[in-house]
Every structure is written in structure tokens, then in C-alpha cells.
Design a protein around this motif. Structure first.
Motif, PDB file in Angstrom:
ATOM      1  N   ALA A  74       0.849  -1.188   0.000  1.00 59.90           N
ATOM      2  CA  ALA A  74       0.000   0.000   0.000  1.00 59.90           C
ATOM      3  C   ALA A  74       0.884   1.236   0.000  1.00 59.90           C
ATOM      4  N   VAL A  75       0.491   2.234  -0.763  1.00 59.43           N
ATOM      5  CA  VAL A  75       1.307   3.432  -0.926  1.00 59.43           C
ATOM      6  C   VAL A  75       0.483   4.669  -0.632  1.00 59.43           C
ATOM      7  N   GLY A  76       1.197   5.766  -0.386  1.00 60.03           N
ATOM      8  CA  GLY A  76       0.548   7.035  -0.118  1.00 60.03           C
ATOM      9  C   GLY A  76       0.442   7.897  -1.357  1.00 60.03           C
ATOM     10  N   THR A  77       0.108   9.156  -1.156  1.00 59.90           N
ATOM     11  CA  THR A  77      -0.135  10.058  -2.278  1.00 59.90           C
ATOM     12  C   THR A  77       1.093  10.227  -3.152  1.00 59.90           C
ATOM     13  N   THR A  78       2.238  10.474  -2.538  1.00 59.41           N
ATOM     14  CA  THR A  78       3.445  10.744  -3.322  1.00 59.41           C
ATOM     15  C   THR A  78       3.850   9.538  -4.154  1.00 59.41           C
ATOM     16  N   LEU A  97     -12.542  11.919  -6.697  1.00 58.39           N
ATOM     17  CA  LEU A  97     -13.598  11.565  -7.642  1.00 58.39           C
ATOM     18  C   LEU A  97     -13.981  10.092  -7.569  1.00 58.39           C
ATOM     19  N   GLY A  98     -13.262   9.311  -6.780  1.00 67.34           N
ATOM     20  CA  GLY A  98     -13.587   7.900  -6.629  1.00 67.34           C
ATOM     21  C   GLY A  98     -12.985   7.013  -7.699  1.00 67.34           C
ATOM     22  N   LEU A  99     -12.061   7.521  -8.494  1.00 68.59           N
ATOM     23  CA  LEU A  99     -11.464   6.720  -9.562  1.00 68.59           C
ATOM     24  C   LEU A  99     -10.385   5.785  -9.030  1.00 68.59           C
ATOM     25  N   VAL A 100      -9.762   6.142  -7.941  1.00 65.20           N
ATOM     26  CA  VAL A 100      -8.905   5.225  -7.186  1.00 65.20           C
ATOM     27  C   VAL A 100      -9.424   5.264  -5.754  1.00 65.20           C
ATOM     28  N   VAL A 101      -9.493   4.098  -5.123  1.00 62.43           N
ATOM     29  CA  VAL A 101     -10.216   3.992  -3.848  1.00 62.43           C
ATOM     30  C   VAL A 101      -9.279   3.525  -2.737  1.00 62.43           C
ATOM     31  N   PRO A 102      -9.331   4.155  -1.580  1.00 61.99           N
ATOM     32  CA  PRO A 102      -8.435   3.777  -0.480  1.00 61.99           C
ATOM     33  C   PRO A 102      -8.704   2.370   0.021  1.00 61.99           C
ATOM     34  N   VAL A 103      -7.623   1.741   0.482  1.00 55.61           N
ATOM     35  CA  VAL A 103      -7.745   0.429   1.113  1.00 55.61           C
ATOM     36  C   VAL A 103      -7.508   0.523   2.615  1.00 55.61           C
ATOM     37  N   LYS A 104      -6.944   1.647   3.043  1.00 56.93           N
ATOM     38  CA  LYS A 104      -6.601   1.788   4.453  1.00 56.93           C
ATOM     39  C   LYS A 104      -6.562   3.264   4.806  1.00 56.93           C
ATOM     40  N   VAL A 105      -6.837   3.584   6.072  1.00 62.48           N
ATOM     41  CA  VAL A 105      -6.778   4.960   6.546  1.00 62.48           C
ATOM     42  C   VAL A 105      -6.213   4.964   7.955  1.00 62.48           C
ATOM     43  N   TYR A 106      -5.441   5.979   8.277  1.00 55.71           N
ATOM     44  CA  TYR A 106      -4.943   6.150   9.640  1.00 55.71           C
ATOM     45  C   TYR A 106      -4.629   7.622   9.879  1.00 55.71           C
ATOM     46  N   VAL A 114      -4.443  10.051   6.663  1.00 63.01           N
ATOM     47  CA  VAL A 114      -3.597   9.472   5.623  1.00 63.01           C
ATOM     48  C   VAL A 114      -4.366   8.335   4.956  1.00 63.01           C
ATOM     49  N   TRP A 115      -4.543   8.451   3.641  1.00 61.71           N
ATOM     50  CA  TRP A 115      -5.217   7.407   2.870  1.00 61.71           C
ATOM     51  C   TRP A 115      -4.171   6.559   2.159  1.00 61.71           C
ATOM     52  N   LEU A 116      -4.353   5.247   2.191  1.00 61.07           N
ATOM     53  CA  LEU A 116      -3.432   4.316   1.527  1.00 61.07           C
ATOM     54  C   LEU A 116      -4.172   3.562   0.429  1.00 61.07           C
ATOM     55  N   TYR A 117      -3.444   3.278  -0.662  1.00 64.05           N
ATOM     56  CA  TYR A 117      -4.023   2.624  -1.830  1.00 64.05           C
ATOM     57  C   TYR A 117      -3.136   1.460  -2.254  1.00 64.05           C
ATOM     58  N   LEU A 118      -3.718   0.441  -2.839  1.00 60.04           N
ATOM     59  CA  LEU A 118      -2.938  -0.713  -3.288  1.00 60.04           C
ATOM     60  C   LEU A 118      -2.123  -0.347  -4.518  1.00 60.04           C
ATOM     61  N   ALA A 119      -0.817  -0.586  -4.452  1.00 64.95           N
ATOM     62  CA  ALA A 119       0.057  -0.289  -5.587  1.00 64.95           C
ATOM     63  C   ALA A 119      -0.343  -1.111  -6.807  1.00 64.95           C
ATOM     64  N   GLU A 120      -0.743  -2.358  -6.607  1.00 65.17           N
ATOM     65  CA  GLU A 120      -1.114  -3.221  -7.724  1.00 65.17           C
ATOM     66  C   GLU A 120      -2.308  -2.653  -8.486  1.00 65.17           C
ATOM     67  N   GLU A 121      -3.293  -2.129  -7.782  1.00 67.32           N
ATOM     68  CA  GLU A 121      -4.456  -1.558  -8.458  1.00 67.32           C
ATOM     69  C   GLU A 121      -4.101  -0.263  -9.172  1.00 67.32           C
ATOM     70  N   PRO A 349     -13.143  -0.723  -5.666  1.00 66.44           N
ATOM     71  CA  PRO A 349     -12.426   0.016  -4.642  1.00 66.44           C
ATOM     72  C   PRO A 349     -10.964  -0.326  -4.674  1.00 66.44           C
ATOM     73  N   SER A 350     -10.096   0.644  -4.848  1.00 67.98           N
ATOM     74  CA  SER A 350      -8.701   0.322  -4.933  1.00 67.98           C
ATOM     75  C   SER A 350      -8.021   0.696  -3.656  1.00 67.98           C
ATOM     76  N   CYS A 351      -6.800   0.291  -3.505  1.00 63.14           N
ATOM     77  CA  CYS A 351      -6.116   0.561  -2.269  1.00 63.14           C
ATOM     78  C   CYS A 351      -4.861   1.336  -2.520  1.00 63.14           C
ATOM     79  N   THR A 352      -4.933   2.649  -2.530  1.00 60.58           N
ATOM     80  CA  THR A 352      -3.773   3.497  -2.722  1.00 60.58           C
ATOM     81  C   THR A 352      -3.715   4.494  -1.600  1.00 60.58           C
ATOM     82  N   THR A 353      -2.668   5.228  -1.436  1.00 65.14           N
ATOM     83  CA  THR A 353      -2.558   6.080  -0.269  1.00 65.14           C
ATOM     84  C   THR A 353      -2.770   7.530  -0.571  1.00 65.14           C
TER      85      THR A 353
END
Length: 362
Positions: A74-78, A97-106, A114-121, A349-353
Motif C-alpha cells: 500500500a502506498v501514499g499520495t506521493t 472523484l472515486g477513480l482510485v479507492v483507499p484500502v486503508k486509513v490512519y 492518511v489514505w493508503l491505496y494498493l500499488a497493484e491496483e 475500490p482500490s487501495c492506494t494512499t
């Protein structure tokens, strides 16, 4: 040898499983959520465990452990913006806009979300040529207007995905109803589940909070706002789901109650539960700077299954319509372990940060 002893000897704790699979605990938690690693309930009541057979299966997969780590990275915005080849600002717009969707938040040390998203997605999203216009050039005017109105689908999309994670971990009807109730304000739950003993049972089965912040602390309040539905359409959808889930749980077995009450108070019937559950949710209008209900709908390509569900006010209170709603919920809940890994970030729903200086309202 008792059945519990056999189960304990054939399984390991989650922390032990993470070490044997060479994953950090955060990576292991995502592996569980995504179905990369399957867990089983502990018959002794100590939470969930992982079988030896499952550990052997994962270790035998091609490319272990690097391939497994890539699937749960899982990766962040940068870093997410770098994977897409866009600026941080454009990446944030795509997420809102919901085109990439978080998988985790903290929350970080400064209580920033901080929103995290899956790198694979994200890689799948970038590889899809249909998404090329979204990653370069000027953002379409219709989408710009929604962003200017304050549209941010990250919390709502994360809640939908998180609910799917939790529902896949249990088959108990009351526990599944508690998952849905955990995303609603207690007032909404009380309107649908009028029996205090049933509400108490749902509270006991509520999933663990996503944050370890102390109760009533500023951090806990921020997390509560993120994890509680606040969009009228989403609230209506969850109310309908909770009403039907409680009916199914009651048919399976009644909620625990004192013996005297159990003998005197009959359980509410279906009409009593479904009527408030399918009642329309009044909207007081958007706050200053927030999008209207029209602007808050995501673009057609947004990845969120719940947005296609009609508002609860559109449902007549009939068994037939309730069954139609349940078919959609069954599809959402029934995604298998391989589904999350295979569908693209554009359509699911994707998992990116992603990081925000304050919690966003979906």
C-alpha cells in the motif's frame, strides 16, 4: 484430546503467521482483508487464527515472499502519484472523484488523515488506456465542478470496501448485522432496531475500531467521522441493509435477553423492522462549501458499488423489493478472495494512499 486442543495445535496466532509468511503486521492485515491469506475463528474464543495448511499453501506459491508483498503493498499520495506518472495534486483529484479507492486509513502524529491505496491496483489503472485522458491534460469541466463543490468520495468508498472486508470474516447473522450497524450513527440504528436487547447485542458484536486512539480524544472523533456514513444515499442504503440483516439474524436465532423479558416481549415482526429501515432519510441540505446531493454523485467511472444502489425511499415495503436489495448485497458480500486482486482500480475500490490535512466528508 479435545476438539479445541486439536484446533489450537493445527493453527497459529496471527502474529506468528505474519512472521512465518515474512510480512510486517500491516502487510499481513491487508493480506487477510484481501483474501491473500485465509483465517479461521478460534474455537476457544480468542479471535482469529491461521491454519498450518494455509501457511504452507501461501509459502508454496510462486515468487514467495516477494510476490505476496507486492500484492499487499500500500502506498501514499506521493508514491501513488509516481506510479501513475501524475502530480500529487492530480492524484488527489482522482481519489476524491472515486477513480482510485483507499484500502486503508490512519491518522499520523499530527492527526492528519492518511489514505493508503494498493500499488497493484494503481498499476492496473495506469495501464488501462481508457484512463489516459484522466492522467494528462485538462480535467473535464463536469468533474472540475464537482471538485469545486467539495466532492470527496474517499471516506465513502473506503467505508464500502471496509464493510466488505468485515463481512467476509464472519457468517454469523448477528455479527454481519453488527458490521452494517457500525457504519451508521447510533440514532439511525435505534430507529431501525427498536428492541434494546437486540441493540445491546449488536453493540457487543461491533468490529474493533480502526484506530487505537483513546475514547473521546480528538483523534477518536476524527476517526468516528470517517467511519460513520454521512451521505443521505449511503445512509438510506445502509438502513435498508441493516433492516434486512436484522430480520435474517432474528430468523436464525433471537438476540440474548433476560428470561423474564424473553417470556413477555415478542420480537418485532418484519413490517416493524423494514418500515423504518426503508424510510427516506431527510437531508438538511449541504453545509457551506459542501457539494449538493447531485454534485456528490461520483462520475460514471467511479469505483464504488454502493453508488449504483437506489435510495431507500425508492423501495416499497414489500418482500419482493427487499429480496431484490438482498441480491445486490449478496453480490457485494460474496466477492471471493481472487476478486479483489483481479479487478482494476477503475472499476472497484482500490487501495492506494492519500493524505489530507483534515478528515474529508464523503
Amino acid at each position: 484430546m479435545s476438539g479445541t486442543t486439536i484446533t489450537q495445535s493445527a493453527t497459529v496466532s496471527l502474529s506468528r503467521a505474519a512472521r512465518e509468511l515474512e510480512l510486517r503486521r500491516g502487510e499481513f492485515d491487508l493480506a487477510l482483508h484481501l483474501g491473500c491469506v485465509r483465517s479461521v475463528p478460534d474455537e476457544g474464543g480468542g479471535g482469529r487464527r491461521v491454519t498450518r495448511a494455509e501457511i504452507d499453501r501461501v509459502r508454496a506459491e510462486t515468487g514467495f515472499p516477494d510476490a505476496l508483498r507486492e500484492r499487499v503493498k500500500a502506498v501514499g499520495t506521493t508514491e501513488g502519484a509516481a506510479l501513475l506518472g501524475v502530480t500529487n495534486t492530480r492524484f488527489t483529484r482522482l481519489a476524491r472523484l472515486g477513480l482510485v479507492v483507499p484500502v486503508k486509513v490512519y491518522l499520523n502524529r499530527y492527526r492528519a488523515v492518511v489514505w493508503l491505496y494498493l500499488a497493484e491496483e494503481l498499476r492496473q489503472f495506469a495501464a488501462d488506456q481508457q484512463n489516459a485522458p484522466l492522467m494528462s491534460g485538462r480535467t473535464p469541466e463536469a468533474l472540475r465542478d464537482q471538485l469545486d463543490d467539495g466532492l470527496d468520495l474517499r471516506p465513502r468508498n473506503w467505508r464500502g470496501r471496509h464493510m466488505g472486508f468485515l463481512l467476509r470474516q464472519t457468517e454469523d447473522p448477528w455479527a454481519r448485522a453488527a458490521v452494517v450497524a457500525s457504519l451508521l450513527d447510533p440514532v439511525q440504528v435505534a430507529e431501525i432496531v427498536t428492541d434494546p436487547h437486540e441493540r445491546a447485542h449488536l453493540n457487543r458484536l461491533r468490529p474493533a475500531p480502526v484506530s487505537q486512539a483513546a475514547p473521546d480524544s480528538p483523534g477518536a472523533h476524527i476517526v468516528q467521522r470517517i467511519t460513520t456514513a454521512d451521505d443521505p444515499d449511503e445512509i438510506s442504503w445502509l438502513r435498508a441493509d441493516l433492516g434486512q440483516s436484522v430480520l435474517e439474524a432474528r430468523e436464525d436465532r433471537p438476540a440474548p435477553r433476560p428470561a423474564a423479558d424473553a417470556a413477555q416481549v415478542p420480537a418485532p415482526d418484519a413490517a416493524q423492522v423494514l418500515a423504518p429501515a426503508f424510510a427516506p432519510v431527510p437531508s438538511a441540505g449541504p453545509p457551506t462549501g459542501a457539494p449538493s446531493s447531485t454534485a456528490r454523485t461520483s462520475p460514471p467511472r467511479a469505483a464504488h458499488a454502493m453508488q449504483g444502489h437506489p435510495a431507500a425511499a425508492d423501495f416499497p415495503i414489500t418482500r419482493r423489493e427487499a429480496a431484490r436489495s438482498r441480491r445486490l448485497l449478496t453480490w457485494l458480500r460474496g466477492r471471493g478472495p481472487d476478486d479483489d486482486a483481479s479487478y482494476s482500480a477503475r472499476n472497484s475500490p482500490s487501495c492506494t494512499t492519500e493524505t489530507s490535512s483534515r478528515p474529508s466528508r464523503s
